[in-house]
Write a protein that holds these residues in place. Structure first.
Motif, mmCIF file in Angstrom:
data_model
loop_
_atom_site.group_PDB
_atom_site.id
_atom_site.type_symbol
_atom_site.label_atom_id
_atom_site.label_comp_id
_atom_site.label_asym_id
_atom_site.label_seq_id
_atom_site.Cartn_x
_atom_site.Cartn_y
_atom_site.Cartn_z
ATOM 1 N N PHE A 54 0.829 -1.209 0.000
ATOM 2 C CA PHE A 54 0.000 0.000 0.000
ATOM 3 C C PHE A 54 0.868 1.265 0.000
ATOM 4 O O PHE A 54 0.533 2.267 -0.630
ATOM 5 C CB PHE A 54 -0.924 0.032 1.225
ATOM 6 N N PHE A 58 0.423 0.268 -4.433
ATOM 7 C CA PHE A 58 -1.001 0.089 -4.727
ATOM 8 C C PHE A 58 -1.604 1.247 -5.518
ATOM 9 O O PHE A 58 -1.373 2.412 -5.228
ATOM 10 C CB PHE A 58 -1.790 -0.103 -3.432
ATOM 11 N N LYS A 60 -5.545 1.978 -7.132
ATOM 12 C CA LYS A 60 -6.890 1.397 -7.159
ATOM 13 C C LYS A 60 -7.406 1.139 -8.569
ATOM 14 O O LYS A 60 -8.236 0.248 -8.773
ATOM 15 C CB LYS A 60 -7.873 2.283 -6.388
ATOM 16 N N GLU A 212 -8.049 -0.428 -0.358
ATOM 17 C CA GLU A 212 -7.183 -1.169 0.561
ATOM 18 C C GLU A 212 -7.998 -2.121 1.432
ATOM 19 O O GLU A 212 -7.567 -3.242 1.718
ATOM 20 C CB GLU A 212 -6.388 -0.198 1.435
#
Length: 409
Positions: A54, A58, A60, A212
């Motif tokens: 994250f 990461f 989205k 997340e």
């Protein structure tokens, strides 16, 4: 009575054999993620690993990305290299960051130029030749689908006259993944978007794990993930070993027993403190050969080729909207080149078909690399597929690209 005893003896024998196979397969599965069992269909995700993911990777929409103002050191037995990402999300291009930018590059790790320093990428070498900041927005393990989506998202903030979309031939496979784990076993954070064909047109299926909070509860999306990942049924399910283990291991005996043999041999060497570098073969080579066979197979698959071509078409359409010149570059891995040297070019026909479109410049560096007398110099050679381009290899790629730009740029 005699028949009953025979049945009992057979049952006991089966239980003993099954227990032995189960123990061996469980042991190998812990040591080598590519021998998969039923539990791997829905693995538990590491909370510690997710925290790091994250923080640095990461995204989205795209699944993962190189985040702005981050850096990393990659080390192997021979050396360590460092890469840095600037505030735009592009790889730092030493001495050229403030120069006018003529070309921006999107693609996978061969475009990002892993395993070399920032001053050793082919974009940096091309910058020196062209005296321009050739921007590098490549991301490791991307399919051309993710590269296109990133380009569409970020081009308006980083406009250039020319845009390169550079990928390895394996991108044809990556376009079909929805969860990387179902092809690259153990890549459990690799949820991504993908395009499917709907009425012979591209339809985007968005990344299902786009927050997340969804990672630790991804099972809720598992039916959708299995539905849209091409490899779940076509590869993953066919390679799972489950009860009865002593029978299911024979579903793919050459693959499974080869992996078991080499993993056990390596672990035995470790236990008796022998030098494992003396082992001239290892189980990862088995996986790389299987992966190469998948690439070859998919370049004969109409649906896989159509998706790839239509992504290229979408690249062209976007270039017309934004008024830049599109360039597609095929960057082969070393095992691609070695196979072609001994057999045939399994993606040549596909590339030739792309070349019929006058609105895009198609560059395949394969033939140029085949002419190299010392192939080992071109690649880093620290992975079973041959690794990424070396410092010398990246310089060669820059020279090849520049020569092919003549009359276009």
């Amino acid at each position: 009575m005699e028949n009953i005893l025979i049945i009992i003896y057979i049952s006991i024998g089966f239980i003993i054999i099954e227990s032995i196979f189960y123990g061996i397969i469980k042991f190998v599965n812990k040591k080598f993620q590519w021998l998969i069992i039923k539990n791997d269909e829905c693995p538990k995700l590491s909370k510690k690993g997710l925290e790091k993911f994250f923080q640095i990777s990461f995204d989205k929409e795209l699944g993962w990305v190189r985040k702005p103002n981050t850096s990393n050191i990659e080390s192997n037995e021979d050396k360590s290299v460092i890469w840095n990402i600037n505030e735009k999300g592009a790889r730092v291009n030493p001495e050229y960051e403030n120069k006018e930018s003529l070309i921006s590059c999107y693609g996978d790790s061969f475009t990002f130029a892993r395993q070399v320093n920032d001053s050793e990428t082919w974009e940096h070498e091309l910058s020196k030749i062209m005296d321009s900041n050739i921007q590098n927005f490549g991301v490791g393990n991307y399919g051309i689908d993710q590269s296109l989506l990133r380009l569409k998202r970020e081009y308006k903030s980083n406009k250039t006259k020319y845009v390169i979309l550079g990928v390895v031939p394996d991108s044809i496979r990556r376009n079909l993944n929805f969860w990387k784990h179902y092809f690259e076993y153990g890549n459990t954070f690799g949820f991504k978007p993908r395009f499917i064909l709907s009425n012979n047109e591209l339809e985007l299926i968005k990344n299902p794990i786009n927050e997340e909070s969804k990672f630790l509860d991804y099972v809720k999306n598992l039916d959708e993930i299995k539905k849209y990942d091409y490899f779940y049924k076509n590869k993953f399910c066919k390679e799972i070993i489950n009860f009865p283990y002593c029978i299911k291991v024979f579903k793919n005996p050459i693959r499974n027993f080869s992996i078991i043999y080499w993993v056990l041999k390596i672990e035995l060497y470790k236990k008796i403190q022998r030098d494992i570098s003396r082992i001239k073969w290892n189980p990862m080579k088995i996986i790389m050969k299987i992966n190469l066979k998948w690439r070859i197979k998919l370049y004969l698959d109409d649906e896989a080729k159509t998706i790839f071509k239509k992504i290229i078409d979408e690249f062209i359409n976007f270039s017309k909207e934004e008024k830049f010149q599109p360039i597609f570059v095929m960057l082969p891995q070393k095992d691609d080149i070695l196979f072609i040297k001994s057999n045939y070019n399994f993606y040549e026909k596909f590339v030739n078909e792309l070349n019929t479109n006058q609105y895009i410049k198609i560059i395949d560096v394969t033939k140029d690399l085949l002419e190299e007398s010392d192939l080992d110099k071109l690649y880093s050679d620290d992975n079973e597929y041959g690794g990424h381009f070396s410092k010398y290899g990246n310089k060669k790629i820059a020279e090849i690209l520049h020569s092919k730009f003549q009359g276009y740029i």
